[in-house]
Motif scaffolding. Structure first.
Motif, PDB file in Angstrom:
ATOM      1  N   TYR A  82      60.543  38.592 -41.627  1.00 46.34           N
ATOM      2  CA  TYR A  82      61.468  39.021 -40.573  1.00 46.34           C
ATOM      3  C   TYR A  82      62.588  39.886 -41.160  1.00 46.34           C
ATOM      4  N   VAL A  83      63.176  39.444 -42.255  1.00 47.10           N
ATOM      5  CA  VAL A  83      64.253  40.196 -42.892  1.00 47.10           C
ATOM      6  C   VAL A  83      63.732  41.533 -43.420  1.00 47.10           C
ATOM      7  N   GLY A  89      63.914  48.967 -40.959  1.00 47.22           N
ATOM      8  CA  GLY A  89      64.196  49.723 -39.742  1.00 47.22           C
ATOM      9  C   GLY A  89      63.456  49.267 -38.507  1.00 47.22           C
ATOM     10  N   GLY A  90      62.897  48.050 -38.519  1.00 49.39           N
ATOM     11  CA  GLY A  90      62.264  47.508 -37.325  1.00 49.39           C
ATOM     12  C   GLY A  90      60.766  47.334 -37.404  1.00 49.39           C
ATOM     13  N   SER A  91      60.165  47.762 -38.497  1.00 47.57           N
ATOM     14  CA  SER A  91      58.711  47.602 -38.616  1.00 47.57           C
ATOM     15  C   SER A  91      58.370  47.037 -39.991  1.00 47.57           C
ATOM     16  N   TRP A  92      57.192  46.430 -40.038  1.00 45.96           N
ATOM     17  CA  TRP A  92      56.680  45.893 -41.301  1.00 45.96           C
ATOM     18  C   TRP A  92      55.170  45.894 -41.213  1.00 45.96           C
ATOM     19  N   SER A 150      70.985  29.713 -43.613  1.00 44.90           N
ATOM     20  CA  SER A 150      71.800  30.916 -43.671  1.00 44.90           C
ATOM     21  C   SER A 150      70.920  32.107 -44.018  1.00 44.90           C
ATOM     22  N   ILE A 151      71.190  33.212 -43.343  1.00 41.31           N
ATOM     23  CA  ILE A 151      70.557  34.489 -43.691  1.00 41.31           C
ATOM     24  C   ILE A 151      71.682  35.494 -43.845  1.00 41.31           C
ATOM     25  N   ASP A 158      70.136  47.018 -49.535  1.00 38.90           N
ATOM     26  CA  ASP A 158      68.725  46.714 -49.244  1.00 38.90           C
ATOM     27  C   ASP A 158      68.305  45.366 -49.835  1.00 38.90           C
ATOM     28  N   ILE A 159      69.159  44.356 -49.632  1.00 39.63           N
ATOM     29  CA  ILE A 159      68.836  43.011 -50.103  1.00 39.63           C
ATOM     30  C   ILE A 159      69.176  41.985 -49.034  1.00 39.63           C
TER      31      ILE A 159
END
Length: 168
Positions: A82-83, A89-92, A150-151, A158-159
């Motif tokens: 998910y992260v 940018g919204g895709s994986w 926690s996230i 970019d971490i």
């Protein structure tokens, strides 16, 4: 979500987020087998451990364990997907979950509301270091859960940091 789609948030999220991303161990209302793998968060008044049961009493008792604010169970591997999707940018992989514009809006304070240290869905780090500490950029966002989860996401560096505990 239910008003717009006609589906409960649990069904909608599974069909449109979790399954497309391959988050096979993320769900509301875990099965008895899955619940055995969950860390207990508290002992109820009846002496029963809350294991695989949402801790939040409103979500648990009034909403049947399915709520937008509580009740989601997951694993580090699934949350990492998910992260990664957000940082990408919204895709994986082959799954486009959100548009890049949606992610940008989600991760930045709304104009005129910066004083609240919030974005749509996240705490913003710029003036508040509760979730980010001092080693991350001012673009950092995060969310803490009542049960110790926690996230923290820093899109500039970019971490992300994901912490899963059972400490209420």
């Amino acid at each position: 979500v239910e008003i717009v789609t006609g589906k409960g948030i649990d069904v909608y999220a599974n069909e449109n987020i979790f399954a497309p991303l391959g988050m096979s161990e993320t769900c509301y209302l875990p099965s008895a087998e899955y619940a055995l793998r969950c860390a207990p968060t508290e002992k109820g008044r009846d002496g029963r451990l809350y294991r695989g049961v949402v801790h939040d009493p409103l979500a648990r008792d009034a909403m049947g364990g399915v709520s937008g604010n509580a009740g989601l169970f997951s694993t580090l591997d699934d949350l990492s997907l998910y992260v990664a999707m957000l940082l990408n940018g919204g895709s994986w992989g082959d799954a486009e979950i959100l548009s890049r514009r949606s992610v940008d809006v989600m991760l930045k304070p709304l104009h005129g509301y910066e004083m609240f240290d919030r974005t749509p869905g996240w705490e913003h780090f710029a003036r508040c270091s509760q979730t980010g500490g001092d080693l991350l950029s001012s673009s950092t966002v995060g969310h803490t859960g009542a049960t110790g989860t926690s996230i923290v996401i820093d899109p500039e560096y970019d971490i992300a940091v994901i912490v899963l505990t059972n400490y209420v």
